[in-house]
Design an enzyme around this catalytic site. Structure first.
Site, mmCIF file in Angstrom:
data_model
loop_
_atom_site.group_PDB
_atom_site.id
_atom_site.type_symbol
_atom_site.label_atom_id
_atom_site.label_comp_id
_atom_site.label_asym_id
_atom_site.label_seq_id
_atom_site.Cartn_x
_atom_site.Cartn_y
_atom_site.Cartn_z
ATOM 1 N N ASN A 51 0.607 -1.163 -0.103
ATOM 2 C CA ASN A 51 -0.003 0.069 -0.072
ATOM 3 C C ASN A 51 0.759 1.157 0.068
ATOM 4 O O ASN A 51 0.358 2.367 -0.091
ATOM 5 C CB ASN A 51 -0.998 0.141 1.024
ATOM 6 N N ARG A 85 -7.330 -1.860 -8.055
ATOM 7 C CA ARG A 85 -7.999 -0.826 -7.554
ATOM 8 C C ARG A 85 -7.009 0.460 -7.631
ATOM 9 O O ARG A 85 -7.618 1.513 -7.728
ATOM 10 C CB ARG A 85 -8.510 -1.109 -6.329
ATOM 11 N N CYS A 119 -10.229 -5.910 -4.133
ATOM 12 C CA CYS A 119 -10.927 -7.001 -3.411
ATOM 13 C C CYS A 119 -12.443 -6.655 -3.291
ATOM 14 O O CYS A 119 -12.814 -5.609 -3.406
ATOM 15 C CB CYS A 119 -10.467 -6.914 -1.859
ATOM 16 N N ARG A 159 -17.188 0.153 -2.189
ATOM 17 C CA ARG A 159 -15.959 1.014 -2.421
ATOM 18 C C ARG A 159 -16.101 2.188 -3.439
ATOM 19 O O ARG A 159 -15.587 1.944 -4.529
ATOM 20 C CB ARG A 159 -14.756 0.111 -3.050
ATOM 21 N N ASP A 162 -7.338 -4.271 7.453
ATOM 22 C CA ASP A 162 -6.544 -5.232 6.652
ATOM 23 C C ASP A 162 -6.133 -6.296 7.798
ATOM 24 O O ASP A 162 -5.592 -7.313 7.196
ATOM 25 C CB ASP A 162 -5.435 -4.668 5.954
HETATM 26 C C1 UD1 Z 1 -6.613 1.595 1.315
HETATM 27 C C2 UD1 Z 1 -6.017 0.186 1.234
HETATM 28 C C3 UD1 Z 1 -6.706 -0.986 1.708
HETATM 29 C C4 UD1 Z 1 -7.264 -0.779 3.090
HETATM 30 C C5 UD1 Z 1 -8.066 0.706 2.964
HETATM 31 C C6 UD1 Z 1 -8.418 1.111 4.387
HETATM 32 C C7 UD1 Z 1 -4.467 0.720 -0.536
HETATM 33 C C8 UD1 Z 1 -4.014 0.308 -1.849
HETATM 34 N N1 UD1 Z 1 -5.339 0.000 -0.171
HETATM 35 O O1 UD1 Z 1 -7.831 1.302 0.390
HETATM 36 O O2 UD1 Z 1 -5.720 -2.138 1.750
HETATM 37 O O3 UD1 Z 1 -8.088 -1.612 3.529
HETATM 38 O O4 UD1 Z 1 -7.300 1.770 2.571
HETATM 39 O O5 UD1 Z 1 -7.559 1.254 5.371
HETATM 40 O O6 UD1 Z 1 -3.814 1.579 0.183
HETATM 41 N N2 UD1 Z 1 -14.965 5.706 0.749
HETATM 42 C C9 UD1 Z 1 -15.928 6.178 0.095
HETATM 43 N N3 UD1 Z 1 -15.863 7.062 -0.801
HETATM 44 C C10 UD1 Z 1 -14.617 7.367 -1.622
HETATM 45 C C11 UD1 Z 1 -13.477 6.644 -1.113
HETATM 46 C C12 UD1 Z 1 -13.662 5.591 0.041
HETATM 47 O O7 UD1 Z 1 -17.093 6.158 0.593
HETATM 48 O O8 UD1 Z 1 -14.519 8.119 -2.474
HETATM 49 C C13 UD1 Z 1 -15.328 4.944 1.850
HETATM 50 C C14 UD1 Z 1 -15.001 3.229 1.500
HETATM 51 O O9 UD1 Z 1 -16.132 2.712 1.025
HETATM 52 C C15 UD1 Z 1 -14.685 2.636 2.924
HETATM 53 C C16 UD1 Z 1 -13.719 3.894 3.515
HETATM 54 O O10 UD1 Z 1 -14.238 4.982 2.762
HETATM 55 O O11 UD1 Z 1 -15.753 2.198 3.522
HETATM 56 C C17 UD1 Z 1 -12.155 3.700 3.303
HETATM 57 O O12 UD1 Z 1 -11.893 3.678 2.206
HETATM 58 P P1 UD1 Z 1 -10.585 3.836 1.571
HETATM 59 O O13 UD1 Z 1 -9.678 4.357 2.720
HETATM 60 O O14 UD1 Z 1 -10.603 5.022 0.495
HETATM 61 O O15 UD1 Z 1 -9.891 2.510 1.271
HETATM 62 P P2 UD1 Z 1 -8.696 2.508 0.005
HETATM 63 O O16 UD1 Z 1 -7.847 3.747 -0.201
HETATM 64 O O17 UD1 Z 1 -9.579 1.916 -1.164
#
Ligand code: UD1
Length: 418
Positions: free
Chosen positions: A23, A92, A116, A121, A305
């Site tokens: 990450n 992603r 995943c 997401r 995670d």
């Molecule tokens: C990153 C990590 C992943 C980890 C996650 C949370 C990477 C490549 N992946 O994923 O391994 O599980 O952080 O620690 O770094 N959300 C929204 N709108 C958005 C974006 C996110 O509602 O535009 C929500 C998501 O649905 C989720 C939460 O925010 O409920 C956290 O997501 P986010 O922190 O964005 O995770 P990732 O960046 O996808």
């Protein structure tokens, strides 16, 4: 599809080196798009997600070379600002490239990303952030098309500290005119690492690790050599493997400061954990107590995670534990597989109630997702008899040679083909 074949029951002893964080590496690869020069990233880990992200960069025109253990990317002649669907769905992290491509080309088009299957997401926060930098966005036919001709610094207030949205907006701000502020941003160590990488290449980013990041736009990023931080999730997985199996292990080239939320739950309950320089030492007996409540949270809270690996560990603890998953709504798909192994777990909405059992039994199970799959491996290490974990390509998205690492610690685990 390859499988892991595990005979449970061994304690773990010995040492293992931890590689770079998936990450951290992924957003840094996206950040490389901003660099007009050679990007040298050391300790290149062969996680499938990283290999896919590298393919995405090659498709944009990057020239790749591997030298010793480093990945060299010549980013001088990038000639595309579009990531087609067949590549975007591989990882992603393709979505993190939007901000960087906008910086470099002032336009970008990316198909909806893969990753995943752990919840809806959405990417609304990414898009809202880019709009605040005056980017015009069209979301149609499975593609997000961005026009950044009039892009400039702006203030973004995130409704939730999303890791990906923070990284995307941060990268968009690097080559934009003026100052960008991201308020209520994510504070993960990987975000600090991205800041350090970008600054080493000539960017002006500050505040990562706090809840406000400020990016002052610059005109160009240059060649850079960088070593991303170690993987706190792999480290935590092996800490939990030792906790569940018993034994004593040393995890080398890693950082205990990034795992305080995990250690505070385990220390003086299930095991003893301490850090010495870049090493973590774990000592564990063969029994451990339930943990009354664990809730996943953005950093520095307990990481989502590590939720599945923790549930696997708790499935043989004494008493009843409750885990609450606050980040991803369908992150308990692996629980059905743990139940096949004899675990006593009830899932209701975002909560898992885990009643510790005396023994788990080997079974044929299926890795539903990356971290869920890691949880099943941990259960297999503890179970009586043989466990086959199918669909391990999910696990290999974020672990390189997991079977070799665990076998090196004395576990009986091998990879079988087909
Ligand atoms: C990153 C990590 C992943 C980890 C996650 C949370 C990477 C490549 N992946 O994923 O391994 O599980 O952080 O620690 O770094 N959300 C929204 N709108 C958005 C974006 C996110 O509602 O535009 C929500 C998501 O649905 C989720 C939460 O925010 O409920 C956290 O997501 P986010 O922190 O964005 O995770 P990732 O960046 O996808």
């Amino acid at each position: 599809m390859d499988k892991f074949y595990i005979r449970g029951g061994n304690k773990l002893w010995g040492a293992v080196k931890i590689g770079c964080a998936k990450n951290a590496y992924l957003p840094i690869l996206a950040g490389s798009i901003l660099c007009d020069g050679i990007v040298k990233l050391n300790k290149y880990p062969k996680y499938i997600d990283i290999i896919h992200m590298t393919e995405i960069l090659e498709n944009l025109g990057a020239k790749k070379r591997i030298e010793d253990n480093s990945l060299l990317l010549d980013m001088t002649n990038l000639n595309k600002s579009e990531i087609p669907s067949y590549l975007a769905t591989l990882t992603r992290s393709s979505i993190f490239s939007l901000g960087a491509m906008l910086g470099r080309f002032k336009k970008a088009k990316v198909a909806y990303p893969g990753g995943c299957d752990i919840g809806a997401r959405p990417i609304d926060l990414h898009l809202k952030g880019l709009s605040a930098l005056n980017v015009k966005i069209v979301d149609k036919h499975g593609y997000i098309s961005c026009d950044g001709a009039n892009m400039k610094g702006g203030t973004v207030h995130l409704d939730f500290p999303s890791v990906g949205a923070t990284e995307n907006i941060m990268m968009a701000g690097v080559l934009a005119k003026g100052t960008t502020r991201i308020i209520n941003c994510a504070k993960e160590p990987e975000i600090v690492d991205l800041q350090n990488f970008l600054n080493k290449a000539g960017a002006k980013v500050k505040g990562a690790g706090t809840s406000v990041i400020t990016v002052v736009g610059v005109s160009k990023l240059d060649s850079v050599e960088y070593t991303p931080i170690s993987d706190r999730i792999i480290t935590g997985t092996y800490v939990l493997a030792c906790t569940i199996c018993g034994g004593e292990i040393e995890l080398e080239t890693t950082n205990g400061k990034h795992l305080e939320a995990l250690f505070s739950k385990l220390n003086n309950n299930a095991c003893k954990i301490w850090s010495k320089n870049d090493k973590i030492i774990v000592q564990s007996g063969s029994t451990h107590n339930a943990i009354s409540k664990i809730e996943t949270m953005p950093y520095p809270g307990f990481p989502t995670d590590l939720q599945a690996q923790m549930v696997a560990m708790l499935s043989t603890s004494k008493g009843t534990s409750v885990v609450i998953e606050n980040l991803f709504e369908t992150r308990y798909k692996y629980v059905g597989e743990l139940i096949k192994m004899g675990a006593d777990i009830i899932v209701k909405d975002r909560s898992a109630i885990i009643k510790g059992v005396d023994k788990l039994y080997g079974a044929e199970v299926f890795a539903t997702d990356l971290r869920g799959g890691a949880g099943l491996v941990l259960a297999g290490l503890k179970a009586n008899g043989y466990t086959k974990v199918d669909n391990i390509s999910q696990i290999e998205r974020g672990y390189e040679n997991m079977e070799k690492d665990l076998a090196g610690l004395g576990a009986e685990i091998k990879r079988i083909s087909g």
